[in-house]
Design a protein around this motif. Structure first.
Motif, PDB file in Angstrom:
ATOM      1  N   PHE A 140       0.757  -1.032  -0.164  1.00 35.69           N
ATOM      2  CA  PHE A 140       0.257   0.101  -0.116  1.00 35.69           C
ATOM      3  C   PHE A 140       1.311   1.497   0.011  1.00 35.69           C
ATOM      4  O   PHE A 140       0.826   2.166   0.563  1.00 35.69           O
ATOM      5  CB  PHE A 140      -1.002  -0.305   1.036  1.00 35.69           C
ATOM      6  CG  PHE A 140      -1.885  -1.635   1.442  1.00 35.69           C
ATOM      7  CD1 PHE A 140      -1.967  -2.239   1.837  1.00 35.69           C
ATOM      8  CD2 PHE A 140      -3.254  -0.924   0.896  1.00 35.69           C
ATOM      9  CE1 PHE A 140      -2.337  -3.050   2.300  1.00 35.69           C
ATOM     10  CE2 PHE A 140      -4.549  -2.160   0.603  1.00 35.69           C
ATOM     11  CZ  PHE A 140      -3.555  -3.159   0.831  1.00 35.69           C
ATOM     12  N   ALA A 141       2.354   0.656  -0.267  1.00 29.84           N
ATOM     13  CA  ALA A 141       2.965   2.428  -0.998  1.00 29.84           C
ATOM     14  C   ALA A 141       3.746   1.602  -1.922  1.00 29.84           C
ATOM     15  O   ALA A 141       3.879   0.843  -1.803  1.00 29.84           O
ATOM     16  CB  ALA A 141       4.028   2.344   1.226  1.00 29.84           C
ATOM     17  N   TYR A 175       7.282   0.255  -1.218  1.00 31.11           N
ATOM     18  CA  TYR A 175       7.185  -1.289  -0.729  1.00 31.11           C
ATOM     19  C   TYR A 175       7.078  -2.174  -1.851  1.00 31.11           C
ATOM     20  O   TYR A 175       7.367  -3.480  -2.374  1.00 31.11           O
ATOM     21  CB  TYR A 175       6.544  -2.079   0.512  1.00 31.11           C
ATOM     22  CG  TYR A 175       6.317  -0.795   1.609  1.00 31.11           C
ATOM     23  CD1 TYR A 175       5.892   0.032   1.689  1.00 31.11           C
ATOM     24  CD2 TYR A 175       7.662  -1.700   2.363  1.00 31.11           C
ATOM     25  CE1 TYR A 175       5.824   0.370   3.354  1.00 31.11           C
ATOM     26  CE2 TYR A 175       7.871  -0.601   3.627  1.00 31.11           C
ATOM     27  CZ  TYR A 175       6.716  -0.015   4.098  1.00 31.11           C
ATOM     28  OH  TYR A 175       7.382   1.388   5.340  1.00 31.11           O
ATOM     29  N   ASP A 202      -6.477   5.938  -6.005  1.00 30.26           N
ATOM     30  CA  ASP A 202      -7.663   6.193  -5.832  1.00 30.26           C
ATOM     31  C   ASP A 202      -6.910   7.916  -5.392  1.00 30.26           C
ATOM     32  O   ASP A 202      -6.945   7.726  -3.937  1.00 30.26           O
ATOM     33  CB  ASP A 202      -8.106   5.056  -4.908  1.00 30.26           C
ATOM     34  CG  ASP A 202     -10.087   6.192  -4.930  1.00 30.26           C
ATOM     35  OD1 ASP A 202     -10.226   5.816  -4.059  1.00 30.26           O
ATOM     36  OD2 ASP A 202      -9.914   7.460  -5.175  1.00 30.26           O
ATOM     37  N   ALA A 248      -8.764   8.262  -1.666  1.00 34.39           N
ATOM     38  CA  ALA A 248      -8.365   7.766  -0.693  1.00 34.39           C
ATOM     39  C   ALA A 248      -7.355   8.438   0.374  1.00 34.39           C
ATOM     40  O   ALA A 248      -6.641   7.610   0.890  1.00 34.39           O
ATOM     41  CB  ALA A 248      -8.815   6.651  -1.094  1.00 34.39           C
ATOM     42  N   VAL A 285     -11.874   1.132   4.311  1.00 33.10           N
ATOM     43  CA  VAL A 285     -10.529   0.508   4.361  1.00 33.10           C
ATOM     44  C   VAL A 285     -10.238   1.088   3.017  1.00 33.10           C
ATOM     45  O   VAL A 285      -8.779   0.454   2.394  1.00 33.10           O
ATOM     46  CB  VAL A 285     -10.234  -0.454   4.789  1.00 33.10           C
ATOM     47  CG1 VAL A 285     -10.127  -0.881   5.885  1.00 33.10           C
ATOM     48  CG2 VAL A 285     -11.478  -1.063   4.304  1.00 33.10           C
ATOM     49  N   ALA A 286      -9.697   2.257   2.608  1.00 33.94           N
ATOM     50  CA  ALA A 286      -9.674   2.698   0.812  1.00 33.94           C
ATOM     51  C   ALA A 286      -8.620   3.088   1.275  1.00 33.94           C
ATOM     52  O   ALA A 286      -7.811   3.836   1.775  1.00 33.94           O
ATOM     53  CB  ALA A 286     -10.903   3.353   0.084  1.00 33.94           C
ATOM     54  N   HIS A 287      -7.833   2.257  -0.038  1.00 33.86           N
ATOM     55  CA  HIS A 287      -5.931   3.070   0.281  1.00 33.86           C
ATOM     56  C   HIS A 287      -6.181   3.928  -1.004  1.00 33.86           C
ATOM     57  O   HIS A 287      -6.412   3.773  -2.738  1.00 33.86           O
ATOM     58  CB  HIS A 287      -5.147   1.752   0.027  1.00 33.86           C
ATOM     59  CG  HIS A 287      -5.230   1.552   1.150  1.00 33.86           C
ATOM     60  ND1 HIS A 287      -4.069   2.059   2.516  1.00 33.86           N
ATOM     61  CD2 HIS A 287      -5.584  -0.089   1.777  1.00 33.86           C
ATOM     62  CE1 HIS A 287      -4.054   0.940   3.854  1.00 33.86           C
ATOM     63  NE2 HIS A 287      -4.974  -0.335   3.373  1.00 33.86           N
ATOM     64  N   HIS A 288      -5.160   4.979  -0.843  1.00 32.50           N
ATOM     65  CA  HIS A 288      -4.803   5.866  -1.836  1.00 32.50           C
ATOM     66  C   HIS A 288      -3.795   4.780  -3.486  1.00 32.50           C
ATOM     67  O   HIS A 288      -4.008   5.286  -4.717  1.00 32.50           O
ATOM     68  CB  HIS A 288      -4.496   7.298  -1.468  1.00 32.50           C
ATOM     69  CG  HIS A 288      -2.912   7.025  -1.610  1.00 32.50           C
ATOM     70  ND1 HIS A 288      -2.365   6.938   0.019  1.00 32.50           N
ATOM     71  CD2 HIS A 288      -2.138   7.573  -2.400  1.00 32.50           C
ATOM     72  CE1 HIS A 288      -1.164   7.227  -0.263  1.00 32.50           C
ATOM     73  NE2 HIS A 288      -1.251   7.348  -1.157  1.00 32.50           N
ATOM     74  N   GLU A 291      -2.532   0.738  -3.960  1.00 33.08           N
ATOM     75  CA  GLU A 291      -2.767  -0.366  -3.570  1.00 33.08           C
ATOM     76  C   GLU A 291      -2.343  -1.101  -5.435  1.00 33.08           C
ATOM     77  O   GLU A 291      -2.237  -0.939  -6.291  1.00 33.08           O
ATOM     78  CB  GLU A 291      -4.071  -1.146  -4.123  1.00 33.08           C
ATOM     79  CG  GLU A 291      -5.085  -0.703  -2.619  1.00 33.08           C
ATOM     80  CD  GLU A 291      -6.005  -0.539  -2.622  1.00 33.08           C
ATOM     81  OE1 GLU A 291      -7.311  -0.493  -2.826  1.00 33.08           O
ATOM     82  OE2 GLU A 291      -6.470  -2.365  -3.103  1.00 33.08           O
ATOM     83  N   LEU A 317       5.634  -8.816   3.471  1.00 31.33           N
ATOM     84  CA  LEU A 317       4.608  -8.655   1.848  1.00 31.33           C
ATOM     85  C   LEU A 317       4.727  -9.962   1.425  1.00 31.33           C
ATOM     86  O   LEU A 317       3.390  -8.856   0.338  1.00 31.33           O
ATOM     87  CB  LEU A 317       4.702  -7.234   1.636  1.00 31.33           C
ATOM     88  CG  LEU A 317       4.322  -6.160   3.071  1.00 31.33           C
ATOM     89  CD1 LEU A 317       4.573  -4.747   1.822  1.00 31.33           C
ATOM     90  CD2 LEU A 317       3.031  -5.982   3.533  1.00 31.33           C
TER      91      LEU A 317
END
Lengths: 529, 192
Positions: free
Chosen positions: B108-109, B112, B139, B142, B150-153, B155, B181
């Protein structure tokens, strides 16, 4: 070419909506209109005798409308009128899991839908009664609730804990201990926002970090917020409904200390176990930045908020008439508005006097408050029939519930289990009113039953029930990600920091059930049996 | 350099006993033996049914190991003597044609995601990636913290299969374990 039917989350929502519409318009209304003849609420006025304790009782403005033996017409509504309430709670619970991006983009519309689904027929059914109840819940509950959350969130967002910490069991233990008690002062969301990043920074070098986030959710985002009404929304709702401010401090301190104590002990052993498995432990850095707090002046603003809240419960100024078209007059105590103005002022002062960079370092944004504002606007609208029916006790459609849930053990587990899956604030309010309805009491009786007035009014049964309801709502919000607002926030921040947080069921099966359940069983036997 | 070949050998006996025996066997006979124990190296060696049968007592405990060709040849030569003198019976002895490791990841970044993709694209010689699926969703709405969503900007997710020599795959699996991960399955052996 074969067309494949694809069932998506959107279809699930549409199906849910369609089912509710069919139920709403196909079943006959069975409300009995008691019309005029209600006594004005005369539950009694009581004045504060102890400094800082709750004083004035506002039987009228809490819309009790109870003279002896009378029930509000809303309390006699049929059970299916709570479908929008159930619908919005399920939407909040399932939306983020089933369709996170859809939910993120459309949650205000979902909330508005459920609110209107109840409000429009409600106003059509009995315009004067509906107007009174809607005004009452928004003026007495929703607006103060949102203002307090906004104030605490804004002020705590300006507090930044900087410096280098080396993530080791003792350091992590102290951080969680501080966070646990800080949560009662600045709220679970605020405490989570202030401490999550220092904890992540301190443990950046570690490979095994999931347990840190899980225990952070347990302690800082849930259990810790149980000592003041500022700590967790359910407790503030209790305060708004006549529970004295410091009652939770003395009433829940034992339960909170046992639960958090056991959790901290378990955490220390778990963290030590994972710490020993880590390779390449960093050496102490002689050039490490010392721990420091930036924006510490915001603590004065927090004290201002706390003072304002306590003041509103202690003073008994004049009542401001709002609406008299319903079965009883709706008035708002002036000190309530004074409290709200002071909180807003504290928040604005925090914004004006705190550097923006501090908020940026905390990852501050207004979105969580927007979420709360939109969602709770819907919750408070749709909860109207549920609360009225519960207050009606044996006369209401939920008499089976009030009859079935008796005693602190059942209140603790019923409130707790529902709080695990539905937002804990409306769940608390639901069982709070169930307890009142069960005893045939009204909110004006609460200070007396809690022992703040004449000793002869003290009711041990209610004290134990309210303790159990409060503990269940606050503690068991930690059981799932959807139990309390900060849980999801911590999960999202942890995932963006590269921590593989467990799935919804993984969190329950590997962490909350094996760790929290035994502790809650111990709490049950020690305090509620 | 000649490609190394490996064999799966299955002993009927407790892993600790087999381990001790192999230590002594290697010390006494070979200078440079490659032995990998399946049970602690993430190599698939028994299914759930076999595990349950073992727990219930229907099936005896066995120990799967992967050995190089020299060790395999020596074990094959001494099978009967080993069984006679130690009680450890070799129940299977098969050549490993190939091995594969399935893995997937979610990040989610960007940092990573880039680390993992770089790892996958720079595998040691002797390993190759098959069927690499990689997807990044953005997104912008988000971005920032949220309480009820829990939407991540950002993914990123991906999955693939790595195929190659078993010894390199075992090392890769250990490397994957350093990346929280990445979720990797057990290494699957294709036996002759």
């Amino acid at each position: 070419m074969v067309r494949h039917l694809c069932f998506t989350p959107r279809h699930l929502f549409m199906l849910l909506v369609a089912a509710c519409l069919v139920l709403l318009f196909s079943l006959p209304a069975t409300a009995q209109d008691h019309g005029d003849g209600h006594d004005q609420a005369t539950a009694g006025q009581a004045t504060a005798e102890n400094a800082g304790e709750h004083g004035a009782v506002h039987g009228e403005d809490h819309g009790e409308g109870h003279g002896a033996g009378h029930t509000s017409p809303v309390g006699l509504l049929p059970l299916w009128t709570i479908i929008p309430f159930v619908g919005i709670l399920l939407s909040i619970a399932l939306g983020p899991l089933v369709a996170p991006h859809f939910w993120h983009a459309h949650f205000p519309k979902v909330s508005a839908f459920w609110a209107l689904l109840f409000a429009v027929p409600f106003l059509f059914w009995n315009p004067s009664e509906a107007t009174q109840d809607i005004l009452h819940i928004y003026l007495m509950d929703y607006i103060p609730f949102i203002i307090l959350l906004w104030g605490l969130f804004t002020i705590s967002g300006g507090i930044y804990l900087g410096g280098s910490l080396r993530g080791a069991p003792k350091v992590n233990f102290v951080l969680l201990l501080i966070g646990t008690f800080l949560a009662s002062l600045i709220g679970t969301t605020g405490a989570a926002m202030v401490l999550i990043r220092p904890l992540l920074r301190a443990n950046e070098w570690r490979r095994n970090k999931v347990h840190l986030m899980v225990f952070f959710i347990f302690l800082v985002a849930n259990v810790g917020g149980s000592l003041t009404p500022l700590g967790d929304p359910p407790l503030f709702l209790g305060f708004l409904h006549n529970v004295p401010f410091f009652w939770v401090t003395t009433g829940l301190i034992k339960e909170m200390l046992l639960t958090s104590g056991l959790l901290l002990i378990v955490f220390f052993f778990v963290d030590t176990h994972f710490y020993r498995k880590e390779e390449n432990k960093p050496e102490a850095d002689p050039n490490a930045e010392p721990i420091h707090i930036e924006g510490w002046h915001n603590f004065f603003f927090l004290l201002g908020v706390m003072g304002a809240v306590i003041m509103s419960g202690s003073l008994n100024l004049f009542d401001v008439p709002i609406y008299s078209g319903g079965s009883h007059a709706l008035v708002v105590p002036f000190q309530n508005w004074l409290k709200d103005i002071i909180i807003i002022a504290m928040g604005i002062l925090s914004l004006k006097t705190t550097a923006k960079t501090l908020r940026e370092k905390n990852g501050f944004s207004w979105f969580p408050i927007q979420e709360v504002a939109y969602l709770f606007a819907g919750i408070f609208m749709t909860i109207i029939p549920a609360l009225a029916i519960l207050k009606a006790g044996s006369a209401g459609a939920l008499s089976d519930l009030t009859n079935a849930v008796h005693g602190p053990v059942r209140y603790f587990w019923a409130t707790g289990i529902l709080s695990s899956f539905l937002d804990n604030a409306p769940t608390y309010l639901t069982f709070f009113n169930a307890a009142l309805g069960d005893l045939g009491k009204v909110e004006a009786d609460i200070p007396g039953m809690l022992g703040y007035l004449d000793p002869s009014l003290r009711l041990e049964m209610f004290i134990r029930d309210l303790t159990a309801i409060s503990a269940g709502a606050v503690f068991m919000g930690a059981m799932t990600y959807i139990g309390n607002a900060p849980n999801f926030m911590v999960k999202a921040i942890a995932e963006e920091a590269g921590i593989p947080m467990p799935s919804f069921f993984g969190y329950m099966l590997k962490w909350s059930v094996p760790i929290l359940m035994p502790i809650f069983v111990i709490v049950t036997f020690v305090f509620f049996w | 350099m000649a490609k190394k070949s490996f064999y799966e050998v299955v002993f009927l006996g407790k892993p600790k006993v087999v381990r001790a025996f192999m230590k002594g066997f290697v010390m006494g006979t070979l200078d440079d033996a490659k032995i990998i124990y399946s049970y602690d190296s993430g190599i698939h060696h028994e299914g759930k049914v076999e595990k349950m049968a073992e727990m219930v007592g229907i099936r005896g405990t066995d120990c799967h190991l992967v050995v190089d060709s020299e060790t395999s040849a020596l074990l094959k030569k001494r099978t009967k003597r080993i069984a006679r003198e130690t009680g450890l019976e070799i129940t299977s002895h098969r050549h490993i044609r190939s091995a594969s490791l399935d893995f997937k990841f979610q990040a989610f970044a960007p940092r990573y995601n880039e680390e993992i993709v770089s790892l996958v694209k720079n595998l040691p010689a002797g390993l190759r990636v098959e069927g690499f699926k990689h997807n990044v969703k953005l997104d912008p709405t988000a971005k920032g913290i949220e309480a009820y969503s829990v939407a991540h900007h950002y993914e990123a997710c991906g999955q693939a299969t790595v195929v190659g020599s078993i010894d390199l795959l075992v090392e890769l699996k250990k490397k994957f374990a350093e990346y929280p991960l990445i979720q990797s399955e057990d290494i699957v052996l294709k036996l002759a």
